[in-house]
Design a protein around this motif. Structure first.
Motif, PDB file in Angstrom:
ATOM      1  N   ALA A   1      36.140  35.899  37.729  1.00 30.56           N
ATOM      2  CA  ALA A   1      37.580  36.093  37.892  1.00 30.56           C
ATOM      3  C   ALA A   1      38.183  34.881  38.585  1.00 30.56           C
ATOM      4  CB  ALA A   1      37.862  37.358  38.709  1.00 30.56           C
ATOM      5  N   ALA A   2      39.501  34.774  38.463  1.00 31.97           N
ATOM      6  CA  ALA A   2      40.251  33.703  39.123  1.00 31.97           C
ATOM      7  C   ALA A   2      41.542  34.275  39.678  1.00 31.97           C
ATOM      8  CB  ALA A   2      40.551  32.565  38.155  1.00 31.97           C
ATOM      9  N   ARG A   3      42.021  33.667  40.729  1.00 32.41           N
ATOM     10  CA  ARG A   3      43.245  34.122  41.385  1.00 32.41           C
ATOM     11  C   ARG A   3      44.453  33.461  40.745  1.00 32.41           C
ATOM     12  NH1 ARG A   3      44.280  33.314  47.865  1.00 32.41           N
ATOM     13  NH2 ARG A   3      46.133  34.635  48.089  1.00 32.41           N
ATOM     14  N   ARG A   4      45.433  34.282  40.428  1.00 33.98           N
ATOM     15  CA  ARG A   4      46.666  33.766  39.836  1.00 33.98           C
ATOM     16  C   ARG A   4      47.594  33.251  40.928  1.00 33.98           C
ATOM     17  NH1 ARG A   4      47.611  34.153  34.671  1.00 33.98           N
ATOM     18  NH2 ARG A   4      46.302  35.517  33.364  1.00 33.98           N
ATOM     19  N   LYS A   5      48.010  32.000  40.785  1.00 36.24           N
ATOM     20  CA  LYS A   5      48.963  31.394  41.712  1.00 36.24           C
ATOM     21  C   LYS A   5      49.940  30.558  40.918  1.00 36.24           C
ATOM     22  CE  LYS A   5      46.134  29.131  44.416  1.00 36.24           C
ATOM     23  NZ  LYS A   5      45.623  28.342  45.569  1.00 36.24           N
TER      24      LYS A   5
ATOM     25  N   PHE B   1      37.790  30.753  42.086  1.00 40.26           N
ATOM     26  CA  PHE B   1      37.051  31.654  41.208  1.00 40.26           C
ATOM     27  C   PHE B   1      36.242  32.624  42.069  1.00 40.26           C
ATOM     28  CE2 PHE B   1      37.570  27.845  38.652  1.00 40.26           C
ATOM     29  CZ  PHE B   1      37.746  28.300  37.342  1.00 40.26           C
ATOM     30  N   SER B   2      35.824  33.708  41.459  1.00 43.09           N
ATOM     31  CA  SER B   2      34.881  34.612  42.124  1.00 43.09           C
ATOM     32  C   SER B   2      33.826  35.058  41.127  1.00 43.09           C
ATOM     33  CB  SER B   2      35.587  35.843  42.703  1.00 43.09           C
ATOM     34  OG  SER B   2      36.100  36.663  41.672  1.00 43.09           O
ATOM     35  N   LEU B   3      32.681  35.434  41.661  1.00 43.49           N
ATOM     36  CA  LEU B   3      31.621  36.086  40.892  1.00 43.49           C
ATOM     37  C   LEU B   3      31.244  37.344  41.643  1.00 43.49           C
ATOM     38  CD1 LEU B   3      29.426  36.193  38.671  1.00 43.49           C
ATOM     39  CD2 LEU B   3      27.966  34.823  40.186  1.00 43.49           C
ATOM     40  N   ALA B   4      31.319  38.479  40.960  1.00 45.80           N
ATOM     41  CA  ALA B   4      30.949  39.759  41.563  1.00 45.80           C
ATOM     42  C   ALA B   4      29.954  40.463  40.654  1.00 45.80           C
ATOM     43  CB  ALA B   4      32.192  40.634  41.769  1.00 45.80           C
TER      44      ALA B   4
END
Length: 855
Positions: free
Chosen positions: A282-286, A352-355
């Motif tokens: 996932a990625a954060r929307r900015k 980004f994230s990895l979960a």
């Protein structure tokens, strides 16, 4: 070579040709150029490394083990918890593991590869999944000018991608639980810094349990023109294991918004019949960022279509809907790209994230379903990955504030050397990557072993276990036994100082098992005799094997009879009081007191001659394989006297005067006997048997005194060991086991002869045990030998982390040359005992729990 001017440290970065230092990379930590190659290539301990005399002595053990190994692997089709025939080869590639505590772990190596996987609890595989990569795309004036996989690899697959990034332009920096990789892009005047953040935060029992990590990319454009920069994150649905090719895996895009913050990405549903899970990128929307995705692609062949899709315009085509479930033999992967504009001579960033969401797990026996700790906050339906990603991407800055607050006082302490700061934090990797499980306590559970408080037992559900769950970690990634108690004795300092509730929870589990009795006869491989699986009144060696059922099968260890592990009872008592001393938890002390009395009564059966000093019988933990010890030894005898001291102290605290008087008498008689039987004028002899090697110098001979000092004892009327004799013994160990071994450069060898040559009488006596060395160093520091303690420990750090390439897989043991044993081992967590000792230096004496590392 002066260790303080380490050539090996300089060599780790010798091939770095850039002058770029990266964005926000700290000074302290472990640093290595991506082009570095380690010169020394060691091999694991094998049968051929056993001397002929030891081989002859253990031929019966070898035959019995071979029969057991064949039954386990060929008939039961299970993994033996110690596999003497298939030791892990050394791969000099590992880096900071991802994720919090007890939810599974994924290790990202120092070259950027996702290369070590422990999603099923306690079971590892070591596969580099080559398609799991970050790729950068640079665009100027609507044209792509540079696109590169940020990997030095040149794999035979995915030939449509641009591989072979020049490692001489990048370096990796680790300061657990964070890591930084700095990539200077040759010819582009652009530097990328990838910061990896995991929620491993002392005294935090919520966020520290989350199976998620964040990658923050800082982009520095040092050109006089703007650039459009995209980073693409690709991930295979799976972990490189055979399950990846099972049917039914599928991916889907998602968007999750909460409280004005939104994240987007792809969910990779891994539909195995046992322990299914969902990976999430996932990625954060900015503002100013564009997020795009590719729901599914095959990580085989050239994969040119995905590469061309990114190269065309710096984004992916973002199809809607889910992918088709995989057929047998197929693999599926997903990609996520984030693009932004970076101004001339400017900076921008993206996150980004990895979960991974595997909320419930079963172990090898499939008898019970366990809910992982994080399900308390995110549920156990398997739909938590979007929420986990959102939480991580919007809250990771608070994690970093907490990490900075925790680490800053130590990092800014100018009296501490740089290598120590790196070792102290980086050795904590094992808290996450030690096969760790942290699960909720079911409502119907009873951990007491069946004996209630009114009968001298425990509550069915002690409050600390009910509130904080059950915790277990492996002895080592190759020695797969949970909560191996003789080794936890050393490693426990990290837990009690940083997550004390988990340390207490583990103690309750062990205490409950003490009163259990399992009369089932089983073969002891060492002796060839049969005995009960578990004897009442004895602390178990461990609580089970992840390929069976932990907490239900105590004492998985088959090498020795439980009666031979008398030191475990002593270590239980020592930890009970130390934990009380550091936490001041009075209920814990009251609950543990009757169990302490039970195990000490078991011990007193071995006081055969009434001198107050127990005798060893057969193998005891820190005596070396191959020795049959008769009479008291420095190690077990010292632990016994320290335990008696603590029984006296606890009896006084709990107003049990008759118990105090009894153990006070034992202490007086035992101390005199210990001195008479073992003191030789310079140090305590290895044992009192009188054989020709009894006067070997054991590095760990002062372990009992170490625990007394760590618990605020040892200098008052309960003194078991004269201060001048402890100091003399430690000086002998430093002069012989440290400085006379490997030119003083490799730590302390276990056994040394008084004439200055290693004791080679057994397979373990000429080894260096890293965790024991850290404990020895702590003992020296407690006794004011700070310089000697630091120099002793430094030899281990330089050897493991700088010479041998064993970063984030610190072994149990190594010899002066050639071999190592048991990679990724629990015991080196004992380095936190050094920090406790350093905190207690006169000028560092603290008065608050926060100052001592406890809250």
């Amino acid at each position: 070579m002066d260790l303080n001017d380490s050539k090996s440290l300089a060599e780790l970065m010798s091939r770095y040709v850039s002058t770029e230092v990266g964005f926000g990379v700290p000074k302290d930590g472990w640093r290595i150029c991506l082009a570095h190659e380690f010169n020394e290539k060691r091999k694991p301990f094998q049968a051929k490394d056993v001397s002929i005399s030891n081989m002859i002595e253990h031929v019966g053990l070898g035959l019995r083990y071979l029969r057991w190994w064949y039954k386990k692997t060929q008939i039961e089709k299970k993994a033996p918890f110690i596999d003497m025939f298939r030791a892990l080869p050394l791969k000099q590639i590992y880096g900071v593991p991802l994720g919090g505590i007890g939810g599974g772990s994924i290790t990202r190596g120092w070259k950027g590869d996702f290369c070590r996987w422990q999603l099923n609890p306690g079971m590892y595989h070591y596969k580099t999944v080559i398609a799991n990569q970050f790729t950068v795309c640079l665009r100027r004036g609507g044209q792509t000018v540079y696109q590169q996989v940020l990997s030095t690899e040149r794999p035979p697959t995915l030939q449509g991608w641009n591989w072979g990034y020049c490692g001489e332009y990048a370096f990796y920096h680790a300061l657990y639980p964070r890591a930084w990789t700095v990539y200077h892009l040759p010819g582009q005047n652009v530097t990328l810094t990838c910061r990896q953040v995991s929620p491993v935060i002392p005294h935090d029992y919520k966020d520290s349990s989350l199976p998620v990590a964040v990658f923050v990319w800082d982009i520095e454009n040092k050109n006089d023109y703007a650039l459009d920069v995209s980073i693409m994150f690709t991930m295979v649905n799976g972990s490189g294991d055979k399950d990846d090719k099972c049917v039914g895996h599928w991916n889907e895009p998602f968007h999750h918004e909460k409280e004005g913050e939104s994240v987007s990405g792809v969910l990779l549903h891994h539909q195995t019949p046992v322990n299914p899970y969902t990976l999430c990128i996932a990625a954060r929307r900015k503002s100013g960022l564009e997020i795009s995705h590719q729901t599914a692609f095959s990580p085989k062949g050239t994969c040119s279509a995905l590469w061309s899709d990114l190269m065309t315009d710096g984004r992916l085509d973002s199809p809607e809907g889910s992918s088709t479930p995989t057929q047998k033999g197929e693999n599926v992967a997903a990609a996520l790209a984030v693009g932004c504009s970076v101004p001339a001579n400017g900076h921008n960033s993206m996150e980004f994230s990895l979960a991974w969401d595997m909320p419930t797990v079963t172990f090898g026996s499939r008898e019970r379903v366990h809910a992982r700790r994080y399900t308390r906050y995110y549920g156990s339906k398997g739909d938590a990955a979007p929420s986990l990603s959102h939480y991580a991407l919007t809250l990771y800055s608070k994690w970093e504030e907490s990490i900075d607050e925790w680490q800053r006082p130590i990092l800014q302490d100018s009296s501490l050397p740089a290598w120590y700061k790196s070792a102290l934090f980086n050795e904590l990797y094992f808290i996450v990557d030690g096969g760790t499980v942290w699960v909720e306590l079911p409502e119907d559970s009873d951990i007491s072993g069946g004996l209630r408080p009114e009968d001298g037992g425990l509550p069915a559900q002690p409050q600390v276990v009910k509130e904080y769950g059950r915790f277990a970690y492996l002895e080592g990634q190759e020695y797969r036994m949970y909560n191996t108690y003789d080794v936890h004795f050393y490693a426990s300092f990290a837990l009690i100082m940083l997550w004390p509730k988990l340390a207490l929870s583990l103690q309750y589990d062990i205490a409950g098992s003490v009163v259990q009795h399992d009369p089932t006869e089983r073969l002891n491989l060492m002796s060839g005799q049969c005995s009960p699986v578990k004897t009442r009144g004895v602390v178990p060696h461990d609580i089970g094997d992840p390929d069976d059922e932990p907490w239900c099968r105590v004492n998985a260890y088959l090498i020795h009879d439980t009666a031979d592990w008398k030191d475990l009872n002593l270590k239980f008592v020592l930890q009970v009081y130390r934990d009380y001393y550091l936490t001041q938890d009075e209920q814990y002390l009251k609950d543990m007191w009757p169990i302490c009395q039970t195990v000490m009564e078991t011990e007193l059966k071995f006081d055969k001659d009434g001198d107050g000093l127990i005798e060893n019988s057969g193998y005891a933990d820190q005596t070396y394989d191959g020795w049959t010890v008769t009479g008291p030894s420095a190690y077990c005898g010292g632990l016994w006297l320290a335990s008696v001291c603590m029984m006296c102290k606890m009896a006084r605290l709990l107003n049990c005067e008759s118990v105090y008087q009894r153990y006070r008498d034992i202490l007086d008689r035992g101390s005199a006997a210990f001195d008479k039987l073992l003191w030789n004028g310079k140090y305590y002899n290895y044992d009192s048997s009188g054989r020709n090697l009894s006067n070997s110098v054991m590095s760990d001979q002062c372990a009992g005194h170490w625990f007394l000092k760590a618990s605020g004892l040892g200098d008052d009327d309960l003194q078991a060991f004269p201060k001048e004799k402890i100091h003399s013994a430690l000086k002998s160990v430093f002069d012989l086991n440290v400085m006379s071994f490997a030119k003083g450069q490799m730590g302390a060898v276990n056994g040394m002869r008084p004439e200055g040559v290693p004791d080679r009488s057994s397979v373990q006596s000429d080894e260096v045990w890293v965790g024991v060395v850290y404990g020895l160093a702590a003992t020296m520091i407690h006794e004011g030998m700070v310089e000697e303690g630091l120099q002793t420990a430094e030899g281990c750090y330089r050897t493991v982390w700088e010479r041998l390439g064993m970063a984030f897989q610190t072994p149990e043991a190594y010899c002066e040359k050639g071999i190592y044993r048991s990679l990724a081992y629990m015991r080196p967590l004992s380095i936190w005992a050094m920090q406790l000792a350093l905190n207690n230096r006169p000028k560092h004496i603290k008065t608050t729990e926060k100052d001592t590392g406890l809250e």
